[in-house]
Scaffold this motif. Structure first.
Motif, PDB file in Angstrom:
ATOM      1  N   ILE A   8      30.108  54.268  47.963  1.00  0.00           N
ATOM      2  CA  ILE A   8      30.742  54.496  46.903  1.00  0.00           C
ATOM      3  C   ILE A   8      30.938  56.014  46.429  1.00  0.00           C
ATOM      4  O   ILE A   8      31.709  56.750  45.925  1.00  0.00           O
ATOM      5  CB  ILE A   8      30.450  53.787  45.563  1.00  0.00           C
ATOM      6  CG1 ILE A   8      30.520  52.091  46.112  1.00  0.00           C
ATOM      7  CG2 ILE A   8      31.182  53.981  44.408  1.00  0.00           C
ATOM      8  CD1 ILE A   8      32.077  51.941  46.474  1.00  0.00           C
ATOM      9  N   ALA A   9      29.895  56.726  46.661  1.00  0.00           N
ATOM     10  CA  ALA A   9      29.641  58.190  46.264  1.00  0.00           C
ATOM     11  C   ALA A   9      30.955  59.165  46.729  1.00  0.00           C
ATOM     12  O   ALA A   9      31.316  59.873  45.913  1.00  0.00           O
ATOM     13  CB  ALA A   9      28.422  58.790  46.463  1.00  0.00           C
ATOM     14  N   ASP A  10      31.193  58.702  47.820  1.00  0.00           N
ATOM     15  CA  ASP A  10      32.294  59.527  48.529  1.00  0.00           C
ATOM     16  C   ASP A  10      33.645  59.364  48.252  1.00  0.00           C
ATOM     17  O   ASP A  10      34.562  59.688  48.658  1.00  0.00           O
ATOM     18  CB  ASP A  10      31.834  59.704  50.117  1.00  0.00           C
ATOM     19  CG  ASP A  10      30.870  60.746  50.387  1.00  0.00           C
ATOM     20  OD1 ASP A  10      30.096  60.329  51.338  1.00  0.00           O
ATOM     21  OD2 ASP A  10      30.083  61.242  49.409  1.00  0.00           O
ATOM     22  N   ALA A  11      33.979  58.153  47.658  1.00  0.00           N
ATOM     23  CA  ALA A  11      35.313  57.612  47.402  1.00  0.00           C
ATOM     24  C   ALA A  11      36.056  58.331  46.413  1.00  0.00           C
ATOM     25  O   ALA A  11      35.380  58.841  45.428  1.00  0.00           O
ATOM     26  CB  ALA A  11      34.954  56.083  46.970  1.00  0.00           C
ATOM     27  N   GLU A  35      50.280  54.855  43.437  1.00  0.00           N
ATOM     28  CA  GLU A  35      49.076  55.804  43.680  1.00  0.00           C
ATOM     29  C   GLU A  35      47.785  55.150  44.024  1.00  0.00           C
ATOM     30  O   GLU A  35      47.209  55.911  44.856  1.00  0.00           O
ATOM     31  CB  GLU A  35      49.008  56.633  42.403  1.00  0.00           C
ATOM     32  CG  GLU A  35      48.478  56.256  41.151  1.00  0.00           C
ATOM     33  CD  GLU A  35      48.622  57.037  39.928  1.00  0.00           C
ATOM     34  OE1 GLU A  35      48.146  58.292  40.041  1.00  0.00           O
ATOM     35  OE2 GLU A  35      49.140  56.799  39.023  1.00  0.00           O
ATOM     36  N   VAL A  36      47.414  53.860  43.491  1.00  0.00           N
ATOM     37  CA  VAL A  36      46.269  53.351  43.714  1.00  0.00           C
ATOM     38  C   VAL A  36      46.010  52.791  45.171  1.00  0.00           C
ATOM     39  O   VAL A  36      45.047  53.031  45.930  1.00  0.00           O
ATOM     40  CB  VAL A  36      46.021  52.220  42.670  1.00  0.00           C
ATOM     41  CG1 VAL A  36      44.843  51.541  43.186  1.00  0.00           C
ATOM     42  CG2 VAL A  36      45.859  52.831  41.414  1.00  0.00           C
ATOM     43  N   THR A  37      47.539  52.364  45.386  1.00  0.00           N
ATOM     44  CA  THR A  37      47.524  51.939  46.959  1.00  0.00           C
ATOM     45  C   THR A  37      47.406  52.873  48.082  1.00  0.00           C
ATOM     46  O   THR A  37      46.926  52.698  49.045  1.00  0.00           O
ATOM     47  CB  THR A  37      48.905  51.220  46.959  1.00  0.00           C
ATOM     48  OG1 THR A  37      48.844  49.682  46.224  1.00  0.00           O
ATOM     49  CG2 THR A  37      49.026  50.892  48.537  1.00  0.00           C
ATOM     50  N   MET A  38      47.978  54.259  47.489  1.00  0.00           N
ATOM     51  CA  MET A  38      47.973  55.126  48.758  1.00  0.00           C
ATOM     52  C   MET A  38      46.599  55.689  48.689  1.00  0.00           C
ATOM     53  O   MET A  38      46.049  56.264  49.764  1.00  0.00           O
ATOM     54  CB  MET A  38      48.764  56.506  47.806  1.00  0.00           C
ATOM     55  CG  MET A  38      50.285  56.053  47.963  1.00  0.00           C
ATOM     56  SD  MET A  38      51.110  56.209  49.812  1.00  0.00           S
ATOM     57  CE  MET A  38      50.974  57.957  50.152  1.00  0.00           C
ATOM     58  N   ALA A  39      45.784  55.679  47.505  1.00  0.00           N
ATOM     59  CA  ALA A  39      44.204  55.874  47.534  1.00  0.00           C
ATOM     60  C   ALA A  39      43.462  55.268  48.587  1.00  0.00           C
ATOM     61  O   ALA A  39      42.581  55.593  49.294  1.00  0.00           O
ATOM     62  CB  ALA A  39      43.611  56.117  46.049  1.00  0.00           C
ATOM     63  N   ALA A  40      43.785  53.919  48.355  1.00  0.00           N
ATOM     64  CA  ALA A  40      43.118  52.768  49.110  1.00  0.00           C
ATOM     65  C   ALA A  40      43.483  52.911  50.700  1.00  0.00           C
ATOM     66  O   ALA A  40      42.417  52.932  51.597  1.00  0.00           O
ATOM     67  CB  ALA A  40      43.393  51.374  48.607  1.00  0.00           C
ATOM     68  N   THR A 175      32.935  50.596  50.977  1.00  0.00           N
ATOM     69  CA  THR A 175      33.388  51.933  50.962  1.00  0.00           C
ATOM     70  C   THR A 175      34.704  52.290  49.984  1.00  0.00           C
ATOM     71  O   THR A 175      35.104  53.349  50.087  1.00  0.00           O
ATOM     72  CB  THR A 175      33.907  52.293  52.662  1.00  0.00           C
ATOM     73  OG1 THR A 175      34.518  51.495  52.956  1.00  0.00           O
ATOM     74  CG2 THR A 175      32.631  52.495  53.319  1.00  0.00           C
ATOM     75  N   GLY A 176      34.963  51.222  49.412  1.00  0.00           N
ATOM     76  CA  GLY A 176      36.000  51.404  48.513  1.00  0.00           C
ATOM     77  C   GLY A 176      37.499  51.827  49.202  1.00  0.00           C
ATOM     78  O   GLY A 176      38.519  51.787  48.379  1.00  0.00           O
ATOM     79  N   ALA A 177      37.639  50.730  50.274  1.00  0.00           N
ATOM     80  CA  ALA A 177      38.854  50.819  50.823  1.00  0.00           C
ATOM     81  C   ALA A 177      39.517  49.536  50.327  1.00  0.00           C
ATOM     82  O   ALA A 177      39.788  48.355  51.349  1.00  0.00           O
ATOM     83  CB  ALA A 177      38.927  50.879  52.638  1.00  0.00           C
TER      84      ALA A 177
END
Length: 477
Positions: A8-11, A35-40, A175-177
């Motif tokens: 999580i730290a690098d997400a 924008e949330v989907t683009m980040a994922a 990993t936040g994906a």
């Protein structure tokens, strides 16, 4: 952290947010599903070369779906709390327009012409599908590698396995994906990778989440949610639960609705199951679980030692699992079997050698064990246990090196009994080993009591926070 990254730290900050936080931000317009989907998507593309969590990332379809979700939120008409939530789907459930390979080179890459029921429910709820996650061939084992897709690695240490068979989903979650991750669990395939990667995973009561086509592994096989918190598990489970007439095995009845239940642990009677029916409990995991049990005192809960009846549960499970593998193998022509995972071939051939009398006897024994578990959970509010008896071990191995074990089932002994008996079981992180690997804690409830299990898991997450915050889990209390 050797050979890995902090999940999580690098997400990106957007990749840390829960479904509830995203709902609130979508409602006010502070964030957009696009924008949330683009980040994922960016996160998925960044971590995949490192850990091999995805078989495919569907950027265009995800952005299109996110755009449609954005319009619904702007007009105040979201389809559900799952609307606009980045979601991954395991390469073992049908997804319209995607090739579903079951991790096998023997399957067709042709796109599916329909969604599996759980996928259809998520799509109807507005979930945004960002990609497909890895599985071992036909989901047969509790690690994740295959001849088709290669080795999936644990983000806490890339030399270690994330477990399986929903290993890709677990890595994506850790990993936040994505926020929601669909997994399957026939002998621990949600709960084992949840334990190994420090996330939350729920094997629901059998039948809560509909399945079609039916698994070759029969009624030990469940579909369920994986996420970074019990609250997200609950939100995803709500979106993917329901009756589907293509799934006869669901039965005709209804299950209690999901939702937050208060004070599930206040004065509760807890049974602690610490003796695995096969293999040996690692001493460091035993000590971590013992420390976690101390948190029950704050709820006024009592904890008693319990054991599971049922005789040879390993042999019982293997009768069901190995014959399921034999049934799956029988669908593959002899001339196409050369590249199949040798371990899968071995258990399938062992399953084919069981005679009909032995299989019927195993089915009857399963009924006796299931009834005994129902009685145990009539006496206790919850049964708790380690998530796994071992920490994550080296990739490329089915069993830990030097363990003397021969099959994954032997070390998955806190998982497979609950597939036989079909109760809801949730794993959450409760600490870590000296080597920096997560340790999972399992909460089991009576059949149909998924909401109580998830509520207890949420309360325990808050209690376990001092044990988990050192390895980067988001504070979701």
């Amino acid at each position: 952290m050797p050979n890995g990254i902090s999940p999580i730290a690098d997400a990106d900050d957007l990749c840390r947010l829960s479904a509830a936080e995203l709902n609130a931000a979508y409602r006010t317009g502070a964030l957009s599903p696009v924008e949330v989907t683009m980040a994922a998507l960016a996160r998925a593309e960044a971590i995949n070369p490192l850990f091999n969590a995805f078989t495919m990332i569907d950027r265009k379809a995800a952005i299109d779906a996110a755009g449609a979700s954005e319009k619904r939120w702007r007009t105040g008409e979201p389809q559900s709390a799952a609307d606009g939530i980045p979601t991954t789907l395991k390469d073992i459930v049908w997804v319209e327009g995607w090739g579903v390979r079951y991790g096998s080179r023997t399957t067709s890459a042709a796109p599916c012409d329909r969604d599996a029921p759980a996928v259809a429910l998520l799509r109807r709820a507005g979930a945004v599908f960002i990609g497909q996650t890895t599985t071992p061939e036909f989901g047969w084992k509790a690690i994740t590698d295959s001849g088709l897709c290669g080795i999936t690695r644990n983000p806490w240490n890339a030399d270690k396995t994330p477990g399986g068979s929903s290993g890709g989903a677990a890595v994506a979650a850790a990993t936040g994906a994505g926020v929601f991750h669909l997994g399957t669990d026939g002998g621990g395939s949600i709960r084992i990778p949840a334990s190994f990667t420090g996330i939350a995973g729920l094997k629901p009561t059998f039948g809560r989440v509909p399945a079609y086509p039916s698994s070759a592994f029969g009624t030990v096989a469940h579909i369920g949610p994986m996420a970074r918190s019990a609250a997200d598990l609950s939100a995803m489970a709500e979106a993917m639960s329901g009756r589907d007439l293509s799934d006869w095995q669901q039965g005709a009845g209804t299950l209690t609705p999901l939702g937050r239940i208060e004070a599930t642990l206040e004065g509760a009677r807890i049974g602690y199951w610490s003796k695995p029916p096969s293999g040996v409990l690692d001493g460091e995991i035993a000590a971590t679980i013992s420390q976690a049990l101390g948190h029950f005192e704050r709820f006024g809960a009592t904890v008693d030692a319990v054991d599971l009846s049922g005789g040879d549960l390993l042999g019982l499970f293997q009768h069901h699992w190995f014959t399921g593998a034999a049934a799956r193998l029988a669908l593959i022509p002899e001339n196409e079997r050369a590249g199949i995972d040798p371990g899968f071939l071995e258990i399938a051939r062992a399953g084919a050698a069981f005679d009909a009398k032995a299989l019927v006897a195993a089915q009857l024994q399963r009924g006796e064990f299931g009834a005994a578990m129902d009685r145990l959970l009539d006496t206790y509010d919850f049964i708790v246990s380690p998530g796994t008896s071992v920490p994550a071990f080296d990739v490329g191995l089915e069993v830990p090196s030097g363990s003397g074990l021969s099959r994954w089932t032997e070390w998955a002994a806190f998982s497979y009994p609950i597939n036989l008996s079909q109760q809801p079981a949730c794993v959450i992180p409760c600490g870590m080993t000296a080597a920096g690997l997560p340790v999972g804690f399992q909460i089991i409830g009576a059949r149909g009591d998924d909401a109580r299990v998830l509520s207890a898991a949420a309360d325990l997450e808050a209690a376990f926070r001092p044990l988990t915050q050192t390895f980067g889990l988001k504070d979701v209390a």
